[in-house]
Design a protein around this motif. Structure first.
Motif, PDB file in Angstrom:
ATOM      1  N   SER A  81       0.819  -1.213   0.000  1.00  0.00           N
ATOM      2  CA  SER A  81       0.000   0.000   0.000  1.00  0.00           C
ATOM      3  C   SER A  81       0.853   1.263   0.000  1.00  0.00           C
ATOM      4  O   SER A  81       0.340   2.366   0.219  1.00  0.00           O
ATOM      5  CB  SER A  81      -0.909  -0.002   1.238  1.00  0.00           C
ATOM      6  N   LEU A  82       2.162   1.097  -0.214  1.00  0.00           N
ATOM      7  CA  LEU A  82       3.116   2.203  -0.241  1.00  0.00           C
ATOM      8  C   LEU A  82       3.162   2.962   1.080  1.00  0.00           C
ATOM      9  O   LEU A  82       3.330   4.183   1.117  1.00  0.00           O
ATOM     10  CB  LEU A  82       2.806   3.169  -1.405  1.00  0.00           C
ATOM     11  N   VAL A  83       2.988   2.228   2.164  1.00  0.00           N
ATOM     12  CA  VAL A  83       3.150   2.799   3.506  1.00  0.00           C
ATOM     13  C   VAL A  83       4.473   2.266   4.037  1.00  0.00           C
ATOM     14  O   VAL A  83       4.597   1.083   4.325  1.00  0.00           O
ATOM     15  CB  VAL A  83       1.987   2.397   4.429  1.00  0.00           C
ATOM     16  N   PHE A  84       5.455   3.141   4.156  1.00  0.00           N
ATOM     17  CA  PHE A  84       6.789   2.722   4.592  1.00  0.00           C
ATOM     18  C   PHE A  84       7.114   3.433   5.901  1.00  0.00           C
ATOM     19  O   PHE A  84       7.474   4.601   5.920  1.00  0.00           O
ATOM     20  CB  PHE A  84       7.833   3.051   3.527  1.00  0.00           C
ATOM     21  N   GLU A  85       6.973   2.698   6.990  1.00  0.00           N
ATOM     22  CA  GLU A  85       7.178   3.285   8.313  1.00  0.00           C
ATOM     23  C   GLU A  85       8.318   2.602   9.057  1.00  0.00           C
ATOM     24  O   GLU A  85       8.377   2.612  10.280  1.00  0.00           O
ATOM     25  CB  GLU A  85       5.882   3.178   9.127  1.00  0.00           C
ATOM     26  N   ASP A  86       9.233   1.988   8.338  1.00  0.00           N
ATOM     27  CA  ASP A  86      10.395   1.319   8.920  1.00  0.00           C
ATOM     28  C   ASP A  86      10.038   0.142   9.820  1.00  0.00           C
ATOM     29  O   ASP A  86      10.891  -0.371  10.536  1.00  0.00           O
ATOM     30  CB  ASP A  86      11.261   2.316   9.698  1.00  0.00           C
ATOM     31  N   CYS A  87       8.792  -0.276   9.808  1.00  0.00           N
ATOM     32  CA  CYS A  87       8.352  -1.482  10.518  1.00  0.00           C
ATOM     33  C   CYS A  87       8.920  -1.557  11.938  1.00  0.00           C
ATOM     34  O   CYS A  87       9.729  -2.444  12.242  1.00  0.00           O
ATOM     35  CB  CYS A  87       8.758  -2.724   9.731  1.00  0.00           C
ATOM     36  N   PRO A  88       8.500  -0.654  12.826  1.00  0.00           N
ATOM     37  CA  PRO A  88       9.086  -0.629  14.177  1.00  0.00           C
ATOM     38  C   PRO A  88       8.875  -1.920  14.956  1.00  0.00           C
ATOM     39  O   PRO A  88       9.733  -2.310  15.751  1.00  0.00           O
ATOM     40  CB  PRO A  88       8.382   0.554  14.852  1.00  0.00           C
TER      41      PRO A  88
END
Length: 209
Positions: A81-88
């Motif tokens: 979904s083009l959500v790139f949040e660095d996967c915390p």
């Protein structure tokens, strides 16, 4: 001894030779599948609740690599979904992740320099090697690959169009909106007013109750 064709009789007679998998595996998979589906459809609250259930079931094993896998599935849905949040959530577990999990996390983040593609699932190995996006049969895997290509700065206009079509065919509102947004930016940059207007009409359909 011949097994009697009734479940209870078979159990009592010792005819069940393969033990059933532990409950947490089925529970975690069911909750995680539901979470991803709701996420892609834009049902955020339901997705978050199902994800918490999947993570809790997996965390009961005390295995960081099992929990990291759950987090990576969530990261993959976000990448699609083009959500790139660095996967915390994954990042906190990465010291105990497997080499394959670390490679997949780097792939999703577009960090392809020095990436050992042999550690990736086969369809994603092909993408890193320059394979065609349309050859990935599974819609979600195709969208994940498109997101990874986008993050790596390697996606072509045809790949964006394929991502739009894939999300549209599956009725996945969240990635469809974001990929249409990419198309809109490119149409605007190219001065293609007709294409931009058509894209905006589609986006309006998705956002109007």
């Amino acid at each position: 001894m011949k097994c009697i064709p009734f479940l209870m009789a078979a159990v009592l007679a010792g005819c069940v030779s393969k033990p059933l998998p532990p409950d947490w595996q089925a529970n975690a998979k069911g909750a995680l599948d539901a979470s991803v589906d709701d996420y892609l459809k834009g049902h955020t609250a339901a997705s978050n609740a199902e994800f918490r259930e999947a993570r809790a079931e997996t965390a009961a094993t005390g295995r960081a690599d099992h929990v990291a896998q759950v987090e990576l599935v969530r990261c993959a849905a976000q990448a699609a979904s083009l959500v790139f949040e660095d996967c915390p959530g994954y990042a906190a577990l990465s010291p105990d992740a497997t080499p394959a999990q670390r490679a997949y996390a780097a792939y999703l983040a577009g960090q392809w320099d020095g990436l050992d593609a042999a550690l990736l699932p086969e369809q994603h190995r092909a993408i890193v090697a320059g394979g065609a996006l349309e050859k990935i049969a599974d819609p979600l895997s195709r969208l994940v690959a498109a997101g990874a290509l986008f993050k790596a700065g390697r996606i072509a206009p045809a790949g964006v169009a394929l991502a739009v079509d894939t999300a549209s065919n599956q009725g996945w509102r969240r990635p469809l909106l974001t990929w249409l947004g990419v198309q809109a930016q490119r149409a605007e940059a190219a001065g293609d007013t007709a294409a931009l207007n058509a894209i905006e009409r589609r986006r309006k359909l998705l956002t109007t109750p």
